[in-house]
Design a protein around this motif. Structure first.
Motif, PDB file in Angstrom:
ATOM      1  N   ARG A  62      57.553 121.955 -19.704  1.00  0.00           N
ATOM      2  CA  ARG A  62      58.087 120.587 -19.599  1.00  0.00           C
ATOM      3  C   ARG A  62      57.798 120.008 -18.218  1.00  0.00           C
ATOM      4  N   THR A  63      58.020 120.802 -17.200  1.00  0.00           N
ATOM      5  CA  THR A  63      57.773 120.343 -15.825  1.00  0.00           C
ATOM      6  C   THR A  63      56.300 120.021 -15.615  1.00  0.00           C
ATOM      7  N   GLU A  64      55.428 120.883 -16.095  1.00  0.00           N
ATOM      8  CA  GLU A  64      53.990 120.670 -15.926  1.00  0.00           C
ATOM      9  C   GLU A  64      53.498 119.476 -16.736  1.00  0.00           C
ATOM     10  N   ALA A  65      53.970 119.350 -17.976  1.00  0.00           N
ATOM     11  CA  ALA A  65      53.530 118.246 -18.831  1.00  0.00           C
ATOM     12  C   ALA A  65      54.005 116.905 -18.270  1.00  0.00           C
ATOM     13  N   ARG A  66      55.251 116.871 -17.799  1.00  0.00           N
ATOM     14  CA  ARG A  66      55.758 115.630 -17.189  1.00  0.00           C
ATOM     15  C   ARG A  66      54.954 115.287 -15.937  1.00  0.00           C
ATOM     16  N   LYS A  67      54.605 116.288 -15.152  1.00  0.00           N
ATOM     17  CA  LYS A  67      53.798 116.057 -13.957  1.00  0.00           C
ATOM     18  C   LYS A  67      52.442 115.469 -14.331  1.00  0.00           C
ATOM     19  N   THR A  68      51.846 115.962 -15.410  1.00  0.00           N
ATOM     20  CA  THR A  68      50.568 115.427 -15.876  1.00  0.00           C
ATOM     21  C   THR A  68      50.686 113.955 -16.238  1.00  0.00           C
ATOM     22  N   VAL A  69      51.742 113.613 -16.969  1.00  0.00           N
ATOM     23  CA  VAL A  69      51.960 112.210 -17.345  1.00  0.00           C
ATOM     24  C   VAL A  69      52.121 111.355 -16.094  1.00  0.00           C
ATOM     25  N   MET A  70      52.935 111.812 -15.158  1.00  0.00           N
ATOM     26  CA  MET A  70      53.167 111.046 -13.939  1.00  0.00           C
ATOM     27  C   MET A  70      51.891 110.884 -13.120  1.00  0.00           C
ATOM     28  N   GLU A  71      51.053 111.908 -13.082  1.00  0.00           N
ATOM     29  CA  GLU A  71      49.794 111.801 -12.355  1.00  0.00           C
ATOM     30  C   GLU A  71      48.866 110.773 -13.005  1.00  0.00           C
ATOM     31  N   CYS A  72      48.862 110.725 -14.330  1.00  0.00           N
ATOM     32  CA  CYS A  72      48.055 109.722 -15.035  1.00  0.00           C
ATOM     33  C   CYS A  72      48.607 108.316 -14.824  1.00  0.00           C
ATOM     34  N   MET A  73      49.895 108.202 -14.502  1.00  0.00           N
ATOM     35  CA  MET A  73      50.535 106.901 -14.300  1.00  0.00           C
ATOM     36  C   MET A  73      50.305 106.317 -12.903  1.00  0.00           C
ATOM     37  N   GLN A  74      49.841 107.115 -11.961  1.00  0.00           N
ATOM     38  CA  GLN A  74      49.666 106.619 -10.590  1.00  0.00           C
ATOM     39  C   GLN A  74      48.701 105.427 -10.588  1.00  0.00           C
ATOM     40  N   ASN A  75      48.875 104.557  -9.710  1.00  0.00           N
ATOM     41  CA  ASN A  75      49.627 104.343  -8.490  1.00  0.00           C
ATOM     42  C   ASN A  75      50.924 103.574  -8.816  1.00  0.00           C
ATOM     43  N   LEU A  76      52.077 104.047  -8.342  1.00  0.00           N
ATOM     44  CA  LEU A  76      53.354 103.469  -8.751  1.00  0.00           C
ATOM     45  C   LEU A  76      54.102 102.878  -7.561  1.00  0.00           C
ATOM     46  N   PRO A  77      54.973 101.893  -7.814  1.00  0.00           N
ATOM     47  CA  PRO A  77      55.776 101.315  -6.727  1.00  0.00           C
ATOM     48  C   PRO A  77      56.849 102.294  -6.277  1.00  0.00           C
ATOM     49  N   PRO A  78      57.229 102.274  -5.014  1.00  0.00           N
ATOM     50  CA  PRO A  78      58.291 103.165  -4.531  1.00  0.00           C
ATOM     51  C   PRO A  78      59.654 102.767  -5.082  1.00  0.00           C
ATOM     52  N   ALA A  79      60.517 103.749  -5.254  1.00  0.00           N
ATOM     53  CA  ALA A  79      61.884 103.490  -5.710  1.00  0.00           C
ATOM     54  C   ALA A  79      62.617 102.628  -4.692  1.00  0.00           C
ATOM     55  N   PRO A  80      63.597 101.843  -5.141  1.00  0.00           N
ATOM     56  CA  PRO A  80      64.327 100.994  -4.194  1.00  0.00           C
ATOM     57  C   PRO A  80      65.201 101.822  -3.269  1.00  0.00           C
ATOM     58  N   LYS A  81      65.335 101.386  -2.039  1.00  0.00           N
ATOM     59  CA  LYS A  81      66.250 102.061  -1.113  1.00  0.00           C
ATOM     60  C   LYS A  81      67.694 101.841  -1.537  1.00  0.00           C
ATOM     61  N   GLU A  82      67.962 100.672  -2.116  1.00  0.00           N
ATOM     62  CA  GLU A  82      69.277 100.363  -2.684  1.00  0.00           C
ATOM     63  C   GLU A  82      69.085  99.366  -3.813  1.00  0.00           C
ATOM     64  N   TYR A  83      69.983  99.419  -4.809  1.00  0.00           N
ATOM     65  CA  TYR A  83      69.862  98.517  -5.954  1.00  0.00           C
ATOM     66  C   TYR A  83      70.336  97.110  -5.620  1.00  0.00           C
ATOM     67  N   ASP A  84      71.373  97.005  -4.760  1.00  0.00           N
ATOM     68  CA  ASP A  84      71.888  95.724  -4.302  1.00  0.00           C
ATOM     69  C   ASP A  84      72.140  94.766  -5.465  1.00  0.00           C
ATOM     70  N   MET A  85      72.908  95.242  -6.456  1.00  0.00           N
ATOM     71  CA  MET A  85      73.183  94.425  -7.639  1.00  0.00           C
ATOM     72  C   MET A  85      74.043  93.209  -7.296  1.00  0.00           C
ATOM     73  N   SER A  86      73.701  92.077  -7.869  1.00  0.00           N
ATOM     74  CA  SER A  86      74.533  90.877  -7.757  1.00  0.00           C
ATOM     75  C   SER A  86      74.779  90.321  -9.147  1.00  0.00           C
ATOM     76  N   VAL A  87      75.991  89.817  -9.375  1.00  0.00           N
ATOM     77  CA  VAL A  87      76.363  89.202 -10.655  1.00  0.00           C
ATOM     78  C   VAL A  87      76.294  87.692 -10.483  1.00  0.00           C
ATOM     79  N   VAL A  88      75.474  87.043 -11.295  1.00  0.00           N
ATOM     80  CA  VAL A  88      75.285  85.596 -11.143  1.00  0.00           C
ATOM     81  C   VAL A  88      75.890  84.792 -12.289  1.00  0.00           C
ATOM     82  N   GLY A  89      76.447  85.482 -13.286  1.00  0.00           N
ATOM     83  CA  GLY A  89      77.092  84.779 -14.385  1.00  0.00           C
ATOM     84  C   GLY A  89      77.798  85.754 -15.303  1.00  0.00           C
TER      85      GLY A  89
END
Length: 387
Positions: A62-89
């Motif tokens: 599972r670990t190896e297969a997921r790694k293969t999928v993720m490698e095929c998915m590159q180049n990816l945006p970095p995860a957010p440092k914070e979600y900073d959720m705001s409610v607008v309605g």
């Protein structure tokens, strides 16, 4: 006489030459497929599928297969440092509150979403609702959650779509009424994350091409946004992080089983009307060979290692539900059965066959109310059995 013979011989040779040229194949493409597509498919041996891989420890596989999928998915945006959720309605509904929110899905993108929160004291189980493609880009999350605070045109658009694809029932609201926190976002190119210059069907192919020219993939960006959304949902105080699931129809189904494969943040998944094999999808008559919608669900080079059911099997032994329609012209039933069998073998090899639900309905490409009811019962069994 000699001149006559020479002329006759020349004309005879010329005639044979013309005939030979006429008999020669003068094309290399048939209905958008390379003429040698069958030979291409024969080279797909899926060496990293469970059972084909040299790795025999399932956890390691599972670990190896997921790694293969993720490698095929590159180049990816970095995860957010914070979600900073705001409610607008907000809008109070029967048994739950609908919230329009914004949050950082990556370091590059801040996006709108609908968040539905049941009345009462949490933490609650939660579901990410993943919208379809439908060649319909004006709305995304509004296909899953009844919109509010929008123009009459958007409300009418959503209302029409939910009748055409979801039997007149907003699946997100249905689950919120039954005690689930629900999150739904727009995939890139839909709704409020659409094209600045306006909707363009051909624009999705141009977008996918431009992603690839920069070493990336549009389909992968959609998938990683879903992963980050799941992580965001699990972080909310009203959510039981051990009971986060995902559900989708059509492209949303593809997004659902991909999401379950890519992150263990998701504990259970339901995928309605999107499962098959490359053998049955890559034909002269299937819709997949037209391009268009296919671009949003492509990970470059992944087929060299894993087919669709093999990728979905990375989620094993999680509870996973797959529904398809016997009358669904997009997904040949023979391919559905082959894919179901491939996944069944994986789940049963882990003594988890009871956690895999597969069913073919007498239905077209459609998510009817009875299917929604059974999907809800599936999640109730897997994520509310201790309530």
């Amino acid at each position: 006489m000699r001149l006559f013979v020479i002329l006759f011989s020349f004309l005879l040779f010329a005639n044979r030459t013309v005939k030979a040229q006429t008999d020669t194949i003068s094309y290399g493409v048939i209905k958008n497929m390379p003429a040698f597509y069958e030979q291409l498919k024969q080279q797909l041996t899926y060496p990293e599928a469970w059972g084909n891989s040299a790795t025999k420890d399932f956890g390691k596989w599972r670990t190896e297969a997921r790694k293969t999928v993720m490698e095929c998915m590159q180049n990816l945006p970095p995860a957010p440092k914070e979600y900073d959720m705001s409610v607008v309605g907000t809008e109070q509904r029967a048994g739950y509150e609908a919230r329009k929110i914004w949050f950082n899905v990556s370091e590059w993108s801040r996006i709108p979403a609908y968040l539905l929160v049941p009345d009462g004291k949490g933490p609650f189980p939660a579901i990410i609702m993943l919208h379809d493609h439908g060649a319909h880009f004006s709305i995304g999350k509004e296909k899953m959650v009844r919109p509010f605070g929008v123009s009459p045109e958007i409300s009418a658009d959503a209302g029409d779509w939910v009748v055409r694809c979801y039997d007149g029932q907003y699946t997100g609201d249905y689950f919120a009424q039954n005690g689930y926190v629900v999150l739904s976002i727009d995939a890139l190119f839909w709704g409020e994350r659409g094209r600045k210059e306006g909707i363009s069907y051909d624009g999705q192919q141009a977008l996918a091409s431009n992603f690839m020219q920069m070493g990336a993939s549009w389909g992968a960006f959609i998938n990683i946004d879903d992963v980050r959304s799941a992580e965001f949902l699990a972080s909310l105080p009203m959510v039981d992080k051990e009971k986060v699931g995902c559900l989708g129809f059509s492209m949303g189904a593809y997004r659902s089983w991909m999401l379950a494969a890519l992150t263990d943040c998701v504990k259970a998944s339901a995928s309605i009307c999107w499962m098959n094999t490359t053998e049955h999808l890559m034909t002269l008559t299937n819709n997949q060979n037209k391009g268009g919608s296919a671009y949003s669900m492509l990970i470059p080079n992944l087929r060299r290692y894993l087919d669709y059911p093999h990728t979905a099997s990375i989620a094993c032994p999680k509870p996973s539900l797959f529904f398809n329609g016997a009358k669904d012209k997009l997904f040949p039933v023979a391919g559905v059965k082959d894919a179901y069998q491939a996944m069944r073998e994986v789940w049963e090899s882990r003594h988890a066959g009871d956690r895999l639900v597969t069913k073919i309905w007498e239905e077209k490409h459609f998510f009817n109310k009875e299917m929604q009811k059974e999907a809800l019962e599936f999640f109730n069994k897997e994520m509310r059995n201790n309530d």
